[in-house]
Design an enzyme around this catalytic site. Structure first.
Site, short mmCIF file in Angstrom:
data_model
loop_
_atom_site.label_atom_id
_atom_site.label_comp_id
_atom_site.label_asym_id
_atom_site.label_seq_id
_atom_site.Cartn_x
_atom_site.Cartn_y
_atom_site.Cartn_z
N SER A 166 0.87 -1.18 0.00
CA SER A 166 0.00 0.00 0.00
C SER A 166 0.90 1.22 0.00
O SER A 166 2.06 1.15 0.43
CB SER A 166 -0.89 0.00 1.24
OG SER A 166 -1.51 1.25 1.43
N TYR A 179 -2.87 -0.52 10.41
CA TYR A 179 -2.77 -0.90 9.00
C TYR A 179 -1.46 -0.39 8.41
O TYR A 179 -0.73 -1.15 7.75
CB TYR A 179 -3.96 -0.34 8.23
CG TYR A 179 -3.94 -0.65 6.75
CD1 TYR A 179 -4.28 -1.91 6.29
CD2 TYR A 179 -3.58 0.32 5.82
CE1 TYR A 179 -4.26 -2.20 4.93
CE2 TYR A 179 -3.56 0.05 4.46
CZ TYR A 179 -3.90 -1.21 4.01
OH TYR A 179 -3.88 -1.49 2.67
N LYS A 183 1.87 -2.49 6.86
CA LYS A 183 2.40 -2.28 5.51
C LYS A 183 3.84 -1.79 5.53
O LYS A 183 4.64 -2.14 4.65
CB LYS A 183 1.49 -1.32 4.73
CG LYS A 183 0.09 -1.87 4.50
CD LYS A 183 0.10 -3.20 3.76
CE LYS A 183 -1.31 -3.69 3.43
NZ LYS A 183 -1.29 -4.96 2.67
#
Length: 305
Positions: A166, A179, A183
């Site tokens: 991402s 999150y 990543k």
């Protein structure tokens, strides 16, 4: 050696006139496994790769959806399709998936680690199980796949792992703390493994999209960039499978932001971040819009890509 065409299924009028025989598709005979491919980005990637001639294995925790997706894609011209159950958080399940793919399709040339989930909200309100679940799917699932598939690739002297990360691998939007952490970790892990594999013929790539129009991103905003389609990400994956390289940003402008931020002094970097990186807390005053997705990914255990 000339680089392969960016859009390998498109040929000039001159080429078509010169050669009326059907051309082999660029990935014909290559076996590619995709995790979290029952829907979203994973499904779009499977469609693109199959259309380019690859034999594609679709892995998803929802086994029925994986089989259904494989059947739907197989109705189009392209390579062979296989839909299988896969829980990326379980080593036995991941191993069974890879062994079944190799038994039915052949040695795996490319593994695409796509499965991922996201919780959005203030960091102090994030349930612990939601945080742990994100690490287990987004990071440990990637590590698990790489540990299982790369030894065989190294023995054969060739192979490719593509990790769908991402833009959050490089920037950290407010409201996506865990999150973004997962990543960032995928980026660091991939960088280190790539260094270990130098000279073996096995490639590692990271595809880092911005906000994509999937269930994972429901209720979030994109900042100054447009919301991406799953097909745009799939195009980038196809391109990196054809021309392996380490970092691929979608859209490419995100690369400029991350490189600029790396050389700016602190205050200027903070100002750039405030201007260009979306604040998901401010964009999501009503978290109920994500309730169904987050409940499903926490309890039904369905990795979404």
């Amino acid at each position: 050696m000339a680089a392969p065409p960016r859009y390998p299924d498109r040929f000039s009028r001159r080429d078509r006139g010169r050669d009326r025989l059907p051309r082999a598709k660029p990935l014909t005979g290559r076996v590619i496994a995709v995790t979290g491919a029952g829907r979203g980005i994973g499904r779009a990637v499977a469609v693109r790769l199959a259309a380019a001639g690859a034999d594609v294995a679709i892995g998803d925790l929802d086994a029925e959806l994986a089989v259904e997706t494989a059947g739907a894609i197989a109705a189009r011209p392209g390579g062979r399709l296989l839909g299988l159950s896969l829980d990326v958080t379980d080593t036995h399940s991941f191993g069974d998936f890879l062994r079944t793919v190799e038994t039915r399709l052949g040695p795996i040339d490319v593994l695409i680690n796509n499965a991922g989930i996201m919780w959005v909200g203030p960091f102090e309100e994030e349930p612990e199980d939601a945080a742990l679940r994100q690490f287990d799917v987004n990071l440990h699932g990637v590590q698990r796949g790489m540990r299982l598939v790369i030894p065989g690739m190294r023995k054969r002297g060739h192979g490719h792992v593509v990790n769908i990360a991402s833009a959050a691998s490089k920037v950290a939007p407010a409201g996506e703390a865990t999150y973004a952490a997962t990543k960032h970790a995928v980026h660091g892990y991939s960088t280190a493994v790539r260094a270990e594999l130098r000279g073996t013929g096995v490639h590692v790539s990271l595809v880092m999209p911005g906000v994509v129009d999937t269930d994972l991103a429901v209720g979030t905003v994109t900042g100054p960039t447009r919301r991406l389609t799953t097909e745009q990400v799939a195009d980038a994956v196809l391109d990196v499978v054809l021309r392996p390289r380490f970092e691929v940003f979608v859209p490419r402008q995100v690369a400029v932001l991350t490189r600029l931020a790396a050389v700016l002094p602190g205050r200027a970097r903070d100002a750039l971040h405030h201007l260009l990186v979306p604040d998901q807390l401010a964009a999501l005053p009503d978290r109920s819009v994500r309730a169904a997705y987050e409940e499903r990914t926490r309890t039904a255990r369905l990795p979404e890509g």
